[in-house]
Design an enzyme around this catalytic site. Structure first.
Site, PDB file in Angstrom:
ATOM      1  N   TYR A 114       0.603  -1.578   0.069  1.00  0.00           N
ATOM      2  CA  TYR A 114      -0.287   0.016   0.129  1.00  0.00           C
ATOM      3  C   TYR A 114       1.608   1.629  -0.488  1.00  0.00           C
ATOM      4  CZ  TYR A 114      -2.901   3.723   1.504  1.00  0.00           C
ATOM      5  OH  TYR A 114      -3.542   4.885   1.499  1.00  0.00           O
ATOM      6  N   LYS A 118       1.557   3.664  -3.300  1.00  0.00           N
ATOM      7  CA  LYS A 118       1.129   5.803  -3.298  1.00  0.00           C
ATOM      8  C   LYS A 118       1.929   6.489  -3.105  1.00  0.00           C
ATOM      9  CE  LYS A 118      -2.548   7.055  -1.576  1.00  0.00           C
ATOM     10  NZ  LYS A 118      -3.919   7.350  -2.708  1.00  0.00           N
TER      11      LYS A 118
HETATM   12  N1  LIG Z   1      -8.212   6.487   5.364  1.00  0.00           N
HETATM   13  C1  LIG Z   1      -7.171   7.110   5.963  1.00  0.00           C
HETATM   14  O1  LIG Z   1      -6.646   7.182   6.754  1.00  0.00           O
HETATM   15  C2  LIG Z   1      -6.352   7.679   4.471  1.00  0.00           C
HETATM   16  C3  LIG Z   1      -5.193   8.543   4.659  1.00  0.00           C
HETATM   17  C4  LIG Z   1      -4.435   8.881   4.155  1.00  0.00           C
HETATM   18  C5  LIG Z   1      -4.479   8.776   2.617  1.00  0.00           C
HETATM   19  N2  LIG Z   1      -5.670   8.397   1.737  1.00  0.00           N
HETATM   20  C6  LIG Z   1      -6.099   8.043   0.843  1.00  0.00           C
HETATM   21  O2  LIG Z   1      -7.140   8.526   0.661  1.00  0.00           O
HETATM   22  C7  LIG Z   1      -8.446   8.222  -0.930  1.00  0.00           C
HETATM   23  C8  LIG Z   1     -10.230   7.810  -0.078  1.00  0.00           C
HETATM   24  O3  LIG Z   1      -9.218   7.092   0.878  1.00  0.00           O
HETATM   25  P1  LIG Z   1     -10.927   6.659   1.849  1.00  0.00           P
HETATM   26  O4  LIG Z   1      -9.956   5.566   3.793  1.00  0.00           O
HETATM   27  O5  LIG Z   1     -11.636   7.599   2.070  1.00  0.00           O
HETATM   28  O6  LIG Z   1     -10.863   5.041   1.355  1.00  0.00           O
HETATM   29  P2  LIG Z   1     -11.983   4.328   0.304  1.00  0.00           P
HETATM   30  O7  LIG Z   1     -12.157   2.566   0.622  1.00  0.00           O
HETATM   31  O8  LIG Z   1     -13.572   4.594   1.500  1.00  0.00           O
HETATM   32  O9  LIG Z   1     -12.049   4.749  -0.749  1.00  0.00           O
HETATM   33  C9  LIG Z   1     -11.585   5.035  -1.684  1.00  0.00           C
HETATM   34  C10 LIG Z   1     -12.331   4.641  -3.422  1.00  0.00           C
HETATM   35  O10 LIG Z   1     -11.647   4.810  -4.054  1.00  0.00           O
HETATM   36  C11 LIG Z   1     -13.082   3.588  -4.622  1.00  0.00           C
HETATM   37  N3  LIG Z   1     -12.438   2.437  -5.619  1.00  0.00           N
HETATM   38  C12 LIG Z   1     -11.519   1.382  -5.069  1.00  0.00           C
HETATM   39  N4  LIG Z   1     -11.088   0.962  -6.219  1.00  0.00           N
HETATM   40  C13 LIG Z   1     -11.977   1.734  -7.537  1.00  0.00           C
HETATM   41  C14 LIG Z   1     -11.217   1.405  -8.915  1.00  0.00           C
HETATM   42  N5  LIG Z   1     -10.761   0.487  -8.805  1.00  0.00           N
HETATM   43  N6  LIG Z   1     -11.970   2.388  -9.205  1.00  0.00           N
HETATM   44  C15 LIG Z   1     -12.463   3.727  -9.329  1.00  0.00           C
HETATM   45  N7  LIG Z   1     -12.854   3.956  -7.965  1.00  0.00           N
HETATM   46  C16 LIG Z   1     -12.286   3.020  -6.791  1.00  0.00           C
HETATM   47  C17 LIG Z   1     -14.018   3.117  -3.867  1.00  0.00           C
HETATM   48  O11 LIG Z   1     -14.697   2.569  -4.365  1.00  0.00           O
HETATM   49  C18 LIG Z   1     -13.909   4.029  -3.018  1.00  0.00           C
HETATM   50  O12 LIG Z   1     -14.969   5.015  -3.143  1.00  0.00           O
HETATM   51  C19 LIG Z   1      -7.171   6.482  -0.622  1.00  0.00           C
HETATM   52  O13 LIG Z   1      -6.808   7.316  -2.265  1.00  0.00           O
HETATM   53  C20 LIG Z   1      -6.499   6.684  -0.232  1.00  0.00           C
HETATM   54  O14 LIG Z   1      -4.837   6.011   0.207  1.00  0.00           O
HETATM   55  C21 LIG Z   1      -6.719   7.406   3.339  1.00  0.00           C
HETATM   56  C1  LIG Z   2      -2.153  -2.752  17.284  1.00  0.00           C
HETATM   57  C2  LIG Z   2      -3.566  -2.645  17.370  1.00  0.00           C
HETATM   58  C3  LIG Z   2      -4.304  -2.429  18.375  1.00  0.00           C
HETATM   59  C4  LIG Z   2      -3.820  -1.206  16.664  1.00  0.00           C
HETATM   60  C5  LIG Z   2      -4.168  -1.644  14.933  1.00  0.00           C
HETATM   61  C6  LIG Z   2      -4.606   0.052  14.652  1.00  0.00           C
HETATM   62  C7  LIG Z   2      -4.430  -0.496  13.002  1.00  0.00           C
HETATM   63  C8  LIG Z   2      -5.171  -1.232  12.435  1.00  0.00           C
HETATM   64  C9  LIG Z   2      -4.182   1.171  12.901  1.00  0.00           C
HETATM   65  C10 LIG Z   2      -3.085   2.281  13.681  1.00  0.00           C
HETATM   66  C11 LIG Z   2      -2.915   3.503  12.562  1.00  0.00           C
HETATM   67  C12 LIG Z   2      -3.746   2.504  11.435  1.00  0.00           C
HETATM   68  C13 LIG Z   2      -3.005   3.711   9.699  1.00  0.00           C
HETATM   69  C14 LIG Z   2      -3.052   4.810  10.291  1.00  0.00           C
HETATM   70  O1  LIG Z   2      -4.544   5.920  10.183  1.00  0.00           O
HETATM   71  C15 LIG Z   2      -2.808   6.097   8.870  1.00  0.00           C
HETATM   72  C16 LIG Z   2      -3.252   4.730   7.510  1.00  0.00           C
HETATM   73  C17 LIG Z   2      -2.732   5.863   6.141  1.00  0.00           C
HETATM   74  C18 LIG Z   2      -3.796   5.673   5.077  1.00  0.00           C
HETATM   75  O2  LIG Z   2      -3.311   6.072   3.745  1.00  0.00           O
HETATM   76  C19 LIG Z   2      -4.442   4.808   4.904  1.00  0.00           C
HETATM   77  C20 LIG Z   2      -4.661   3.523   6.245  1.00  0.00           C
HETATM   78  C21 LIG Z   2      -3.858   3.987   7.253  1.00  0.00           C
HETATM   79  C22 LIG Z   2      -2.960   2.862   7.009  1.00  0.00           C
HETATM   80  C23 LIG Z   2      -4.114   3.645   9.038  1.00  0.00           C
HETATM   81  C24 LIG Z   2      -4.696   1.730   8.812  1.00  0.00           C
HETATM   82  C25 LIG Z   2      -5.023   1.662   9.926  1.00  0.00           C
HETATM   83  C26 LIG Z   2      -3.715   1.616  10.885  1.00  0.00           C
HETATM   84  C27 LIG Z   2      -2.459   0.866  10.633  1.00  0.00           C
END
Ligand SMILES: NC(=O)c1ccc[n+]([C@@H]2O[C@H](COP(=O)([O-])OP(=O)(O)OC[C@H]3O[C@@H](n4cnc5c(N)ncnc54)[C@H](O)[C@@H]3O)[C@@H](O)[C@H]2O)c1
Ligand SMILES: CC(C)CCC[C@@H](C)[C@H]1CC[C@H]2[C@@H]3[C@H](O)C=C4C[C@@H](O)CC[C@]4(C)[C@H]3CC[C@]12C
Length: 324
Positions: A114, A118
Site C-alpha cells: 500500500y 501510494k
Molecule cells: N483513510 C485514511 O486514513 C487515508 C489516509 C490518507 C490517505 N487516504 C487516501 O484517501 C483516498 C480515499 O480513501 P478512503 O480512506 O476514503 O478509502 P475508501 O475505501 O473509503 O475509498 C476509496 C474509494 O476508491 C474507490 N475505488 C477503489 N478501487 C477503485 C477502482 N478500481 N476504480 C474506481 N474507484 C475505486 C472505492 O470505491 C472507494 O469509493 C485513497 O486514495 C487513500 O489512499 C486515506
Molecule cells: C495494534 C492494534 C491494537 C491497533 C491497530 C490499529 C491499526 C489497524 C491502525 C493504526 C494506524 C492506522 C493507519 C493510519 O491511521 C494511517 C493510514 C494511512 C492511510 O493512507 C491508510 C490507512 C492507514 C494505513 C491506517 C490503517 C489502520 C492503522 C494501521
C-alpha cells in the site's frame, strides 16, 4: 446561488455520477472528458492483506497513470491527487516523525504494497506537472497527504466500537500512550481538496508540483487515546494506563497472523487488524505540524476540533443500533 462564510458558493449543486474503474483507461477517459479540474481520490486502501499486491498496484499506480493520461488527452489542466502520509512514513525502521512538515528530512523506506503504491502514484502525479496537455498548455498537479482520517464513515472506528461492546464496554490498551499518531477530520480533508481545486489555476507557479500534508486542530494523541475521544462518550472505557500485553507478545501475535494469512490464502482471506505492518504503524510516532497549506492557498480548517469530535460521536452513536 449565494456566497457562504468561506466565500464559496452556497446552495444546491448539480452532481452527475459516472461509475467507472480507474484501471480501465477508456472508462477514466470518459469520466474526465470535459472536466476543468480532476480530483483523483479513488484508491485501494488495504494494509490488512485483503487484496493482492498486484491488485493494489493496478488500482493505485496504473489507475493514477490512467488519470494523468486522461487529463493529457482531454486537455484538462488541473489535477489534484489524494496521496497519504504513508508516502513519507512511518518507515520500516520505525523512526519517529515528530511534528514534522513537508520539508522535514526523513528516510522514507517502504516494503508494504500500500505505501509503496501510494509513493509511486504520488511521484507519477508530481512528475506530470508541466506536461503538455491537448491544446498545448501545461498540466498543473499537486498532492495532498492526509494523516489518519477520522469522522463519519470510519470503518475501523466502528469495528473498535463493536469490539468494545462485545467486551462489555471495555477496550484494552495495546500501544503506549506516548506514541503520537497524526489524525485529521474527513470534512477538513475534503475542504482542503476543494480549496486546492479552486486555487490551483491562479497559483499554478506556486502550487504546481507541490505536496501538502492535510492537517487541522485535532489533538496529538496515541491512536487508541484519540479513538477514545469518540468511543468514551459512547460508553466505552480504555483499560490500562500501560499496554496490557508486552510488546514482544504483540509482535509474536502479529507474526502469527501473517503466517496464518499466508497458510490460509488458498482457502480463504484471513485479514485481521493486527499484522506486523499495522502494529509498526500504530507503534511509531508520526505527527505533522505545518502551515504550508495556509501559506500557499489560504487553508483554514472548516470544522473546529469540537465540531469534528461532536460529528464523529454522533455518527458512532447512530451506528449503535446496527452494532447490537
Ligand atoms: N483513510 C485514511 O486514513 C487515508 C489516509 C490518507 C490517505 N487516504 C487516501 O484517501 C483516498 C480515499 O480513501 P478512503 O480512506 O476514503 O478509502 P475508501 O475505501 O473509503 O475509498 C476509496 C474509494 O476508491 C474507490 N475505488 C477503489 N478501487 C477503485 C477502482 N478500481 N476504480 C474506481 N474507484 C475505486 C472505492 O470505491 C472507494 O469509493 C485513497 O486514495 C487513500 O489512499 C486515506
Ligand atoms: C495494534 C492494534 C491494537 C491497533 C491497530 C490499529 C491499526 C489497524 C491502525 C493504526 C494506524 C492506522 C493507519 C493510519 O491511521 C494511517 C493510514 C494511512 C492511510 O493512507 C491508510 C490507512 C492507514 C494505513 C491506517 C490503517 C489502520 C492503522 C494501521
Amino acid at each position: 446561488m449565494e456566497r457562504g462564510e468561506n466565500g464559496g458558493l452556497k446552495g444546491p449543486v448539480q452532481v452527475t455520477a459516472i461509475q467507472g474503474d480507474v484501471t480501465q483507461a477508456h472508462e477514466v477517459a470518459a469520466a474526465v472528458t470535459g472536466a476543468h479540474v480532476v480530483i483523483h481520490t479513488a484508491g485501494l486502501v488495504d494494509v490488512f492483506g485483503r487484496a493482492s499486491p498486484k491488485t493494489i498496484y493496478e488500482v493505485n499506480v496504473q489507475g493514477t497513470q490512467n488519470v494523468i493520461e486522461a487529463c493529457v488527452q482531454a486537455g484538462t489542466r488541473l489535477l489534484v491527487y489524494t496521496s497519504s502520509m504513508e508516502v513519507v512514513g512511518p518507515n520500516t525502521k520505525g523512526h519517529p516523525f515528530y511534528r514534522g512538515n513537508e520539508d522535514t528530512p526523513y528516510e522514507a523506506v517502504h516494503k508494504h504494497p500500500y505505501p509503496c503504491s501510494k509513493a509511486l502514484a504520488e511521484r507519477l502525479v508530481l512528475e506530470a506537472n508541466g506536461k503538455k496537455v491537448r491544446g498545448g498548455l501545461p498540466l498543473v498537479t499537486c498532492a495532498l497527504r492526509p494523516t489518519g482520517i477520522y469522522g463519519e464513515g470510519h470503518q475501523i472506528m466502528r469495528d473498535f466500537y463493536r469490539q468494545g461492546l462485545r467486551l462489555g464496554g471495555r477496550l484494552f490498551r495495546a500501544i503506549p500512550a506516548s506514541v503520537e499518531h497524526g489524525r485529521v477530520y474527513v470534512g477538513n480533508v475534503a475542504w482542503m481538496h476543494v480549496l486546492v481545486a479552486r486555487e490551483l489555476e491562479q497559483r499554478a507557479a506556486l502550487m504546481g508540483g507541490q505536496v501538502y500534508f492535510c492537517y487541522d486542530r485535532s489533538p496529538y494523541k496515541s491512536y487508541e487515546d484519540f479513538n477514545m475521544e469518540f468511543l468514551g462518550p459512547c460508553g466505552l472505557r480504555l483499560v490500562g494506563a500501560r499496554p496490557l500485553l508486552p510488546y514482544w507478545l504483540l509482535v509474536l501475535l502479529a507474526t502469527l497472523n501473517a503466517l496464518l494469512q499466508w497458510l490460509l490464502r488458498p482457502l480463504l482471506v484471513y485479514a485481521p487488524l493486527l499484522n506486523p505492518y499495522t502494529l509498526a504503524v500504530a507503534n511509531t510516532t508520526f505527527t505533522v505540524s505545518t502551515d504550508k497549506a495556509q501559506r500557499h492557498f489560504g487553508y483554514e480548517p472548516l470544522f473546529s476540533w469540537e465540531d469534528s469530535r461532536t460529528r464523529t460521536i454522533l455518527w458512532v452513536q447512530a451506528s449503535e443500533g446496527s452494532a447490537r
